[in-house]
Design a protein around this motif. Sequence first.
Motif, short mmCIF file in Angstrom:
data_model
loop_
_atom_site.label_atom_id
_atom_site.label_comp_id
_atom_site.label_asym_id
_atom_site.label_seq_id
_atom_site.Cartn_x
_atom_site.Cartn_y
_atom_site.Cartn_z
N GLY A 67 30.63 68.40 43.08
CA GLY A 67 29.79 68.95 44.14
C GLY A 67 28.48 68.22 44.27
N GLN A 68 27.92 67.82 43.14
CA GLN A 68 26.63 67.11 43.19
C GLN A 68 26.79 65.64 43.57
OE1 GLN A 68 23.86 68.09 39.84
NE2 GLN A 68 25.39 69.59 39.29
N LEU A 69 27.91 65.05 43.19
CA LEU A 69 28.15 63.65 43.56
C LEU A 69 28.50 63.51 45.03
CD1 LEU A 69 30.33 62.53 40.52
CD2 LEU A 69 28.17 61.46 41.19
N GLY A 70 29.15 64.54 45.58
CA GLY A 70 29.63 64.45 46.96
C GLY A 70 31.08 64.02 47.04
N TYR A 71 31.66 63.65 45.93
CA TYR A 71 33.08 63.31 45.91
C TYR A 71 33.71 63.87 44.62
CZ TYR A 71 31.53 59.41 42.95
OH TYR A 71 30.95 58.65 41.97
#
Lengths: 331, 237
Positions: A67-71
Motif C-alpha cells: 500500500g505504501q509502495l503503490g505496487y
Amino acid sequence: MPAGMAAAHASTLLPLPASHAAALMVFWFSGDRESGPNVQIAASQYDRATRQWSAARFVVNRFAMGGQLGYGVRRLGNPVAWMDGHGRIHLFVVATGGGGWAASRVLHLRQSSAANSLQELAFEPVRALPLSWLWNTSFLVRNAPLALADGGMVLPVHFELGIKYPTALRFDSEGNFKGMVRVSQRPYMLQPALVMQSPTQWLAVMRDERPKGKIGVAHTVDGGQHWNDLPDLALDNPDAAVAGLGLGPGQMLLAHNSSIASRGTLDLSRSTDGRNWARVQTLEHGAPDDEFSYPAMLWLDGSLWISYTVDRHRIAWARLQPGATPAGAKP
Amino acid sequence: MSTPTSVPWGDWLTQLLATDAPALPTAVAMQIGLHLGWSVVLAWLGVAAAVRWWPGQRSRSQRLWGVALLMALWAWAPGTYSPAYWLGLAFQTPSTVTVWLCAGLLWERLAPPATAPSSLSVAVADRRVLALATLGVLTGWALLLDTFAWLPVQWYAWGFSPAASGLVLLVALLPWVLGRSLARSGRFSWWAVPVALLVWVVWRLPSGNVWDAVLDPLLWLVLHGLVIRRAFRFMRG
C-alpha cells in the motif's frame, strides 16, 4: 514465535546501543509456511535486565508495504537489519514480484517510529533497490552487512535467476544506496557473507549451489572496489547458507553446515588467515533429516551471539563466551 | 607521480565514470511516476484496443477521449483496485521513453494529423529513428547479458554514472545531427530520449538508473518487432 505461526526461517541479529533497554534484536520471517501468503517479518528483543527474549511481534506486513509502495508485494522472505548513523533501524527484506524467489527484489525499509522499542517499532518503505534492468529482478539478501569506519556499510546480496552470482551493495551512513560491485564470476555462488580482515581486505564466503560443494571464497584488497575469486575452502557445504564474522586482525569465525548432504550438523569454525579453518565446536548435531540452518552471528558485550533456524519451524539462539559453557534456548 | 595539471583531469574523469554516487528518486516521486506512467500506457492501450475492436469508433473522437480518460483514471484508483498496483508488482515502472511514446501515439490518435496515420512503424521508417531503435535493441541485449553476468563490465551499474547519461544524450541527439528534416508523422519519437533524460536529471525517475529511464524490457521487445519488420522490408526491396 508469533502466536499460531508454524514456520520460521532466516533470522538476522542487530546490536542495539548500550543505552537501550534491550541488548539486541532478532528479525526473521514467519507464517503458516515458507513463501506462504501470510508470511510477515517478526522481531524480538533481548532485555538486558531480565535476560529474556520478549514476546515476538510482526513488524513488517506485505499488504501494508504494498500500500505504501503503490505496487504489490507477492511474498516476503529473508530480512537483514542494520542501524544507521542516526540510530534508525533499516531492514532489507526479500520481496517477490510476479513469481517465486527468482522474481525477488530487495525491499529497503526504514524505521518510521520515533522509538525502536519492540512495541513501538514500525517501518516505512524507502524503495525496492534498483539492482537489475530485468524488471528489477532477481536479487535476494540474506547475510548481515559489513560495517565501515565511515558509518556506512556494505550489504551482500545475490542474483538467482537461472544462475547465481554475488554482489556487494554500498550504503553511506544515512542509508543511501551508493552503488554495486559484482563479487564473484562463478555462476553458482550465492548468499555471500562478508568478513573483514583489515579495513581494506575483506573476504566473501559463499554458499555453493552445486551438489557436494564446498564453501566458496572471494577476496578484495581495496575495500570492495574489486573482487577476485579464490580457491574453495576445504570445508564441505550442503548448498546451505553460512555466516562469517571478523573480530579483528587474524580472528575470523564461520558458522556453517559441515556435511555434504545434510543440514543436520551446524559447526562453528575459526581461522586466522581465512584459508585454513579449525572447528571450535559443534553447535547442533542431529539426524540427517534434521535442519539447523541459516546461521547469523554477532559479537556483543564480550560474547558471540548466534541464531539459526531449526527445522524451518522455530529460531534457536546461543550465546557463547570465550572459555565458558554456552548459554542458549529455543524461543 | 602526477603532474599538477593531471590531478584535476584525473579527478574529473573519475567523477564522470563513478558509479558510487547514485541519486535515487524520492518515495513520493516514485509513487507519482508509477501511477502516471501506467496511466499513460493504459490510456493508449485502451484507445488502441477501442479503435481495433470497436467498429465505427475511428471517427468518434469524443468516445476515444472517454476511453483514454477512463483508463488513465483507473491507474490512479487506490491500492489493489489500481492496475498500476499489479503491473508495478510484475514490471515496476515503465521507462520514460515508453511513457512518452505511448503519450505521443495517444495524442496522434485522439487528435490525428491531416497527413499520414500515426504509428511507431511510420516513425521507424525514418532511417535515423530506425538507427535509434536499433541502438535500443543492442543496448537491451547488453543489459540483459549484464543481468546474467555474461559481460566483463557491469553495464547496468554504469547507468548510475554521469558518463552514461552523457553517452545517452549524445545518442539522443543523433536525429538532429544526422538530418535537417524528419518525417512529420511520429515526430514525438525524436524527443523520447531527450525527454526521458530530462525527467531523469530532474526527478531521477523511474529508478535513478539512466538505463531504466530510456529502455525497459517490454519496450525492448517491441523495438525488436519494429526493427525486424523493417529489416525484412528492406531486404525485399
